[in-house]
Design an enzyme around this catalytic site. Structure first.
Site, PDB file in Angstrom:
ATOM      1  CG  HIS A 151       8.750  -3.472   5.607  1.00 39.89           C
ATOM      2  ND1 HIS A 151       8.640  -2.330   4.841  1.00 39.89           N
ATOM      3  CD2 HIS A 151       8.047  -3.215   6.734  1.00 39.89           C
ATOM      4  CE1 HIS A 151       7.917  -1.424   5.468  1.00 39.89           C
ATOM      5  NE2 HIS A 151       7.540  -1.940   6.639  1.00 39.89           N
TER       6      HIS A 151
ATOM      7  CG  ASP B   4       6.018   2.233   1.233  1.00 36.04           C
ATOM      8  OD1 ASP B   4       4.929   1.751   0.823  1.00 36.04           O
ATOM      9  OD2 ASP B   4       6.470   3.309   0.825  1.00 36.04           O
TER      10      ASP B   4
END
Length: 448
Positions: A419, A423
């Site tokens: 992450h 995104d």
């Protein structure tokens, strides 16, 4: 007059410091040629056949099968003829490492224990340390002569690797109380594990200083050492879990048309195209659109490094555990080339002959766990990569197709991603494009 030369375990590169003897390929008394493989060893990266740079008669071997030796420890000695008075390494390549010219001969020291190893002629003696010195007149170390070697109260402790030091620290073991079985008293992993086993009781496990008690399970059981390839995989997966904040998204896709396209390709003759190759081709096309996922995080520089080339890893299960061979430059290969390379690397993985270069340097991993009959999974990212695509089994399921319920070939696709590099929108876009290509293979024509 023959000269006895010592061949040591060479530097195997990739930061490797030790290897386990899997199988000796020669016996004492055998005649060997220059660059003839003499022993098969397993490192944390791969199985490797080690060639000897000398030609002559094997006079001694050092270490039983199953013994771990540090880089630089003696492997065997070879008696060569008069012409080898000034020997040099053969210069040929040892699985990408290269053999080296031997180091200078040790200074001979006469002592009361001199000649004990030479008289034997072979360092395969029960109860002796595997990394025995070369069998020529030399003073035996106190450990070999029967007097235990203890670590000085002050100064550094000679330990083969930081992992061994950490193993001792985590279990509250004082390394200064150990007698190392490696060269010059070097403490090996086997020494630490043996000390831990020796202090166990039937009711409790070793109690490290400052750690909570751990109850020992009742009954007896087998212990499987985490070493070699299996140990390296364990370390890498643990590091991935510690360092990478991962997330997973998944989608079901109708793979009916992809399966039909593959059948049509293979019906026209020529090399058969594998399903894995088609999925790999889809991956490289998706990475061209979403390059954020072909990257890694440089934690020290606090930078995301995006890579220009796709070196595609794929998970392969072997008798020695899970390995991830890497297809180099997958982004410039067609389906036939990908099929051939997958087949070659898979065979090498099963035979245990993959080189470290074929197991490192991946930038993205494809995990086809569907071959195990599994529908879905949330895999652990292959550190330091940024993502892994998982593919489940393809099975007939009820599916709404063109407004009607029909039996279609359905597959679950999952994407586990770092992450920090992107995104959910980017990850979702990548996975959706992969699913679109699976459902409509003609989408790939745009990228050919």
């Amino acid at each position: 007059m023959a000269q006895v030369l010592e061949f040591k375990l060479p530097d195997l590169g990739e930061g490797l410091t030790e290897a386990e003897i899997v199988r000796w390929l020669v016996q004492v008394g055998d005649v060997v040629a220059v660059d003839q493989p003499v022993v098969e060893v397993e490192t944390a990266k791969a199985m490797v056949e080690v060639p000897c740079p000398y030609g002559g008669v094997v006079t001694a071997r050092f270490g039983e099968e199953g013994t771990e030796l540090p880089v630089g420890a003696p492997l065997l000695t070879v008696a060569v003829g008069e012409t080898a008075a000034e020997p040099e390494g053969s210069g040929n390549v040892l699985v990408g490492y290269g053999t080296q010219a031997p180091a200078a001969r040790r200074r001979r020291v006469r002592g009361p224990a001199a000649g004990t190893a030479a008289q034997n002629g072979q360092a395969k003696q029960p109860g002796h340390a595997p990394a025995t010195r070369m069998p020529e007149p030399a003073a035996a170390s106190p450990a070999r002569a029967g007097a235990p070697v203890t670590t000085p109260a002050q100064g550094p402790v000679p330990v083969i690797s930081p992992l061994v030091r950490r193993l001792a620290r985590d279990n509250g073991l004082d390394l200064r109380q150990l007698v190392g079985s490696g060269p010059e008293g070097l403490i090996l992993r086997a020494d630490v594990e043996g000390a831990l086993r020796a202090r166990e009781t039937p009711t409790t496990a070793p109690q490290p200083t400052g750690r909570a008690p751990v109850a020992s399970p009742s009954g007896s059981g087998a212990r499987v050492p985490l070493k070699g390839i299996r140990g390296a995989v364990a370390d890498k997966l643990s590091r991935s879990r510690r360092e990478i904040p991962d997330a997973t998204c998944w989608v079901d896709a109708d793979a009916t048309d992809l399966m039909r396209a593959r059948t049509a390709m293979n019906a026209v003759g020529g090399p058969k195209i594998s399903l894995l190759a088609l999925l790999a081709r889809i991956c490289t096309a998706a990475l061209a659109r979403f390059p954020e996922l072909n990257s890694f995080v440089d934690t020290e520089a606090r930078e995301i490094v995006r890579l220009d080339q796709v070196h595609l890893g794929f998970a392969a299960q072997t008798d020695r555990g899970l390995v991830v061979p890497v297809v180099r430059d997958a982004h410039v290969r067609d389906a036939e080339s990908l099929t051939a390379e997958f087949a070659r690397l898979t065979e090498a993985a099963r035979a245990g002959t993959l080189t470290p270069g074929e197991l490192t340097g991946g930038t993205f991993t494809l995990n086809n766990y569907g071959v195990f009959g599994v529908d879905g999974s949330t895999p652990i990212i292959n550190h330091p990569e940024a993502a892994m695509l998982g593919v489940g089994r393809i099975v007939p399921k009820p599916w709404v197709h063109e407004g009607e319920l029909a039996a279609r070939q359905v597959v679950q696709l999952s994407l586990t991603f770092d992450h920090r590099v992107c995104d959910g929108g980017t990850a979702g876009g990548f996975l959706r494009y992969v699913a679109d290509c699976v459902e409509h293979p003609t989408v790939l024509l745009r990228t050919l």
